[in-house]
Design an enzyme around this catalytic site. Structure first.
Site, PDB file in Angstrom:
ATOM      1  CG  HIS A 158     -51.834-106.183  31.699  1.00  7.64           C
ATOM      2  ND1 HIS A 158     -52.661-106.860  30.835  1.00  7.64           N
ATOM      3  CD2 HIS A 158     -50.568-106.602  31.403  1.00  7.64           C
ATOM      4  CE1 HIS A 158     -51.940-107.653  30.055  1.00  7.64           C
ATOM      5  NE2 HIS A 158     -50.655-107.497  30.375  1.00  7.64           N
ATOM      6  CG  ASP A 193     -48.160-106.709  25.263  1.00  5.70           C
ATOM      7  OD1 ASP A 193     -47.194-106.003  25.594  1.00  5.70           O
ATOM      8  OD2 ASP A 193     -48.449-107.779  25.834  1.00  5.70           O
ATOM      9  CG  HIS A 195     -49.429-110.843  28.101  1.00  4.92           C
ATOM     10  ND1 HIS A 195     -48.121-110.433  28.002  1.00  4.92           N
ATOM     11  CD2 HIS A 195     -49.401-112.088  28.634  1.00  4.92           C
ATOM     12  CE1 HIS A 195     -47.318-111.385  28.467  1.00  4.92           C
ATOM     13  NE2 HIS A 195     -48.071-112.398  28.851  1.00  4.92           N
ATOM     14  CG  ASP A 282     -45.014-108.989  25.313  1.00  3.95           C
ATOM     15  OD1 ASP A 282     -45.493-108.414  24.307  1.00  3.95           O
ATOM     16  OD2 ASP A 282     -45.537-108.911  26.438  1.00  3.95           O
TER      17      ASP A 282
END
Length: 342
Positions: A158, A193, A195, A282
């Site tokens: 990120h 991931d 996200h 995740d």
């Protein structure tokens, strides 16, 4: 396969973050490291300490302005009367133009996208060692290893060139990809991931030498909200070199593997000399974030599918939060990858 990791990475210990406006314990905890190390050892990996590489590989991705901010902001923050124990922004610019604030508060807002990446006295060193783990893993692959695993904590995908966010400070996957460019003409980043890897997308959005592919929960109602949509294809020279595959919430193994098949077709069309796997665990069905529903055996299938590319690979740890199966999910992925790696 080796796992590159330094104990200094555990020292960063964020206390909380804001979720839907409420103060919650920060899920990016040092204990993640212990669970992941157990999982790596169970897959037969040996732990190797990364080399201290200095700022060169990090500054190949991040701006000197940002690096100076990260290194000095905690000490500067302590001089503010009534300031929080950790550096947490309370203001963000609507637009980031040429104006650069002089105050610590203003710079925190400028360089931190959200409240989930508090900066403490240990953050700088932990983030450096996390990045150096990715660099050492890339060096191992360039030296002839077919694959290596960088246990990067704090994570990185990120983080933009000059912005921290989403628990991330240095973009370890981008740093690994740039390092691989020393010997690889083309590098693909495959981000699995939960996200979207918005920082990674931002770093390479106008480049044609690094293909960025991300499979993630649809950001229309999920972090990072403003990036990760299917129509984001790159700009300029990078047009057509960014590929997003947003999935409906709670998508299971079958839906995930269908998207992964499309992602790998795009990677094969790019014909990279090496790949970086931004490994988020995740997407697991019992992960605290609860966005997707990949099973533990599903991670083995993901690993097998990516390994069939037959390219040298740096596996960079991204998300995956505390649950009983965290280590098992890493073991599953690594075993699956190893069963098909050439």
């Amino acid at each position: 396969m080796k796992v590159f990791y330094a104990e200094e990475q555990k020292r960063h210990d964020p206390k909380f973050f804001l979720s839907s406006g409420g103060r919650q314990p920060n899920p990016e905890q040092p204990e993640r490291v212990e669970r992941l190390l157990e999982g790596a050892r169970a897959a037969g990996l040996t732990v190797a300490r990364p080399i201290e590489h200095g700022l060169g590989p990090i500054s190949a991705i991040h701006t000197p302005e940002y690096l100076d901010f990260l290194k000095r902001i905690y000490q500067r923050w302590q001089h503010i009367e009534g300031a929080s124990e950790e550096v947490i922004p309370n203001i963000h610019p609507i637009a980031r133009t040429g104006t650069y604030p002089a105050s610590a508060v203003g710079q925190a807002g400028y360089h931190m996208a959200d409240t989930s990446c508090p900066i403490s006295v240990e953050t700088w060193d932990s983030a450096c060692w996390s990045a150096w783990s990715a660099v050492s893993a890339a060096d191992a692959v360039m030296a002839g290893e077919s694959a290596s695993y960088a246990l990067c904590r704090p994570p990185g995908h990120h983080a933009f060139r000059d912005v921290a966010g989403g628990f991330c400070f240095f973009n370890n996957s981008a740093i690994a990809a740039q390092r691989l460019r020393r010997s690889a003409e083309r590098v693909a980043i495959i981000d699995v991931d939960l996200h979207h890897g918005n920082g990674t997308q931002g770093v390479f959005y106008e480049r044609a030498d690094v293909l960025t592919v991300s499979i993630h929960a649809d950001p229309v109602r999920f972090y990072p909200f403003f990036w990760g949509h299917a129509d984001e294809r790159g700009e300029g020279l990078g047009l057509g070199y960014n590929f997003n595959l947003p999935l409906a919430r709670k998508s299971n193994d079958a839906a995930y593997l269908e998207a992964l098949s499309a992602a790998l077709r795009r990677v094969e069309a790019f014909s990279p000399d090496a790949v970086v796997i931004a490994l988020g665990l995740d997407a697991f069905e019992k992960d605290p974030f609860g966005g997707l529903s990949v099973s533990t055996p599903g991670f083995a299938l993901i690993g097998e599918a990516i390994a069939r590319l037959g390219r040298p690979a740096v596996i960079v740890q991204e998300g995956g939060y505390l649950c009983d199966e965290l280590g098992d999910n890493l073991t599953s992925f690594l075993n699956g990858y190893g069963s098909k790696a050439r």
